[in-house]
Design a protein around this motif. Sequence first.
Motif, PDB file in Angstrom:
ATOM      1  N   ARG A 151       0.811  -0.882  -0.101  1.00 26.88           N
ATOM      2  CA  ARG A 151      -0.318   0.530  -0.349  1.00 26.88           C
ATOM      3  C   ARG A 151       1.127   1.142  -0.189  1.00 26.88           C
ATOM      4  NH1 ARG A 151      -4.092  -1.566   4.629  1.00 26.88           N
ATOM      5  NH2 ARG A 151      -5.686  -3.484   2.499  1.00 26.88           N
ATOM      6  N   ALA A 152       2.033   0.857   0.527  1.00 28.88           N
ATOM      7  CA  ALA A 152       2.923   1.985   1.018  1.00 28.88           C
ATOM      8  C   ALA A 152       3.169   2.618  -0.887  1.00 28.88           C
ATOM      9  CB  ALA A 152       3.972   1.980   2.058  1.00 28.88           C
ATOM     10  N   ARG A 153       4.196   1.885  -1.531  1.00 29.01           N
ATOM     11  CA  ARG A 153       4.272   1.762  -2.946  1.00 29.01           C
ATOM     12  C   ARG A 153       3.831   2.504  -3.367  1.00 29.01           C
ATOM     13  NH1 ARG A 153       6.833  -3.296  -1.700  1.00 29.01           N
ATOM     14  NH2 ARG A 153       5.085  -4.187  -2.488  1.00 29.01           N
ATOM     15  N   GLN A 154       1.996   1.936  -3.344  1.00 32.47           N
ATOM     16  CA  GLN A 154       1.318   2.755  -4.614  1.00 32.47           C
ATOM     17  C   GLN A 154       0.968   3.673  -3.649  1.00 32.47           C
ATOM     18  OE1 GLN A 154      -2.197  -0.103  -3.423  1.00 32.47           O
ATOM     19  NE2 GLN A 154      -1.548  -1.957  -5.049  1.00 32.47           N
ATOM     20  N   GLN A 155       1.237   4.331  -2.441  1.00 32.05           N
ATOM     21  CA  GLN A 155       0.963   5.655  -2.179  1.00 32.05           C
ATOM     22  C   GLN A 155       1.791   6.038  -2.713  1.00 32.05           C
ATOM     23  OE1 GLN A 155      -0.105   5.562   2.313  1.00 32.05           O
ATOM     24  NE2 GLN A 155      -1.687   5.342   1.645  1.00 32.05           N
ATOM     25  N   LEU A 156       3.445   5.953  -2.259  1.00 32.52           N
ATOM     26  CA  LEU A 156       4.703   6.845  -3.284  1.00 32.52           C
ATOM     27  C   LEU A 156       4.245   6.737  -4.668  1.00 32.52           C
ATOM     28  CD1 LEU A 156       7.034   5.269  -0.661  1.00 32.52           C
ATOM     29  CD2 LEU A 156       6.228   6.894  -0.419  1.00 32.52           C
ATOM     30  N   ALA A 157       4.273   5.813  -5.670  1.00 31.15           N
ATOM     31  CA  ALA A 157       3.777   6.571  -6.466  1.00 31.15           C
ATOM     32  C   ALA A 157       2.704   6.843  -7.542  1.00 31.15           C
ATOM     33  CB  ALA A 157       3.586   4.450  -7.407  1.00 31.15           C
ATOM     34  N   ALA A 158       1.705   6.875  -6.945  1.00 35.10           N
ATOM     35  CA  ALA A 158       0.413   7.738  -7.093  1.00 35.10           C
ATOM     36  C   ALA A 158       1.380   9.048  -6.467  1.00 35.10           C
ATOM     37  CB  ALA A 158      -1.174   7.499  -6.505  1.00 35.10           C
ATOM     38  N   HIS A 159       1.600   9.245  -5.441  1.00 34.05           N
ATOM     39  CA  HIS A 159       1.745  10.596  -5.251  1.00 34.05           C
ATOM     40  C   HIS A 159       3.026  11.178  -5.893  1.00 34.05           C
ATOM     41  CE1 HIS A 159       2.667  14.068  -2.468  1.00 34.05           C
ATOM     42  NE2 HIS A 159       3.653  13.614  -2.937  1.00 34.05           N
ATOM     43  N   LEU A 160       4.525  11.263  -6.190  1.00 34.79           N
ATOM     44  CA  LEU A 160       4.895  11.184  -7.619  1.00 34.79           C
ATOM     45  C   LEU A 160       4.556  11.445  -8.858  1.00 34.79           C
ATOM     46  CD1 LEU A 160       7.984   8.974  -5.656  1.00 34.79           C
ATOM     47  CD2 LEU A 160       7.473  11.618  -5.228  1.00 34.79           C
ATOM     48  N   GLN A 161       3.575  10.855  -9.231  1.00 30.22           N
ATOM     49  CA  GLN A 161       3.019  10.804 -10.896  1.00 30.22           C
ATOM     50  C   GLN A 161       2.756  12.075 -10.253  1.00 30.22           C
ATOM     51  OE1 GLN A 161       0.725   7.032 -11.907  1.00 30.22           O
ATOM     52  NE2 GLN A 161       0.567   8.452 -14.048  1.00 30.22           N
ATOM     53  N   THR A 162       1.438  12.536  -9.646  1.00 27.69           N
ATOM     54  CA  THR A 162       1.083  13.458  -9.374  1.00 27.69           C
ATOM     55  C   THR A 162       1.831  15.355  -9.699  1.00 27.69           C
ATOM     56  OG1 THR A 162      -0.722  12.498  -8.189  1.00 27.69           O
ATOM     57  CG2 THR A 162      -0.650  15.066  -8.469  1.00 27.69           C
ATOM     58  N   LEU A 163       2.821  15.439  -8.687  1.00 20.54           N
ATOM     59  CA  LEU A 163       3.781  15.522  -8.971  1.00 20.54           C
ATOM     60  C   LEU A 163       4.520  16.252 -10.406  1.00 20.54           C
ATOM     61  CD1 LEU A 163       5.679  15.218  -5.209  1.00 20.54           C
ATOM     62  CD2 LEU A 163       4.085  17.198  -5.798  1.00 20.54           C
ATOM     63  N   GLY A 164       4.733  14.781 -10.629  1.00 27.83           N
ATOM     64  CA  GLY A 164       5.384  14.831 -12.637  1.00 27.83           C
ATOM     65  C   GLY A 164       4.165  15.582 -13.006  1.00 27.83           C
TER      66      GLY A 164
END
Length: 169
Positions: A151-164
């Motif tokens: 779940r943490a990896r999914q949240q981090l990926a989503a957060h970083l993708q949004t920033l990108g």
Amino acid sequence: MKQPHDEPDGLVFDDWYRQEYPRVRQAITLAIADATLGEEATAEAFALAVVHWARVRVMDSPTGWVYTTALSQVRRSWRRAALERRHAARTRLGEYLPPPLPDTTLWQAVAALSPRARTAVALRYVADLPEAEVAQAMNVSRGTVATTLSRARQQLAAHLQTLGEGDRR
């Protein structure tokens, strides 16, 4: 006469300390999002390790013991800080303000995770502990660690993708 550093049948504390301390400090600091408390908890855990070295050095995972001990130190500190905040509120001495976090995108993304997720991420990916040792240090099951990390990896990926995506606009 045996010298304090002569340990032919196990780990030598000084070598082990030099190798493990930076990684433990980094993982604990990342897990709790507080550099000062991370440093203090890590130092205290290694101080306890040297005091109990005869027992600690023969454990399956002396480093895992240090992570567990450091996290226990953190929890004690948080409980103490909570008591201090309640006391300050009663006596109107002001509110406790934690130190600011470093200003990096990844750090902000990890800091936004729940405390359990931050701890699991720090112990697994910064400290490079196997999931079984992360589970032991966090006092949860291995399945809980696996689910938390997923779940943490999914949240981090989503957060970083949004920033990108924001950078491309």
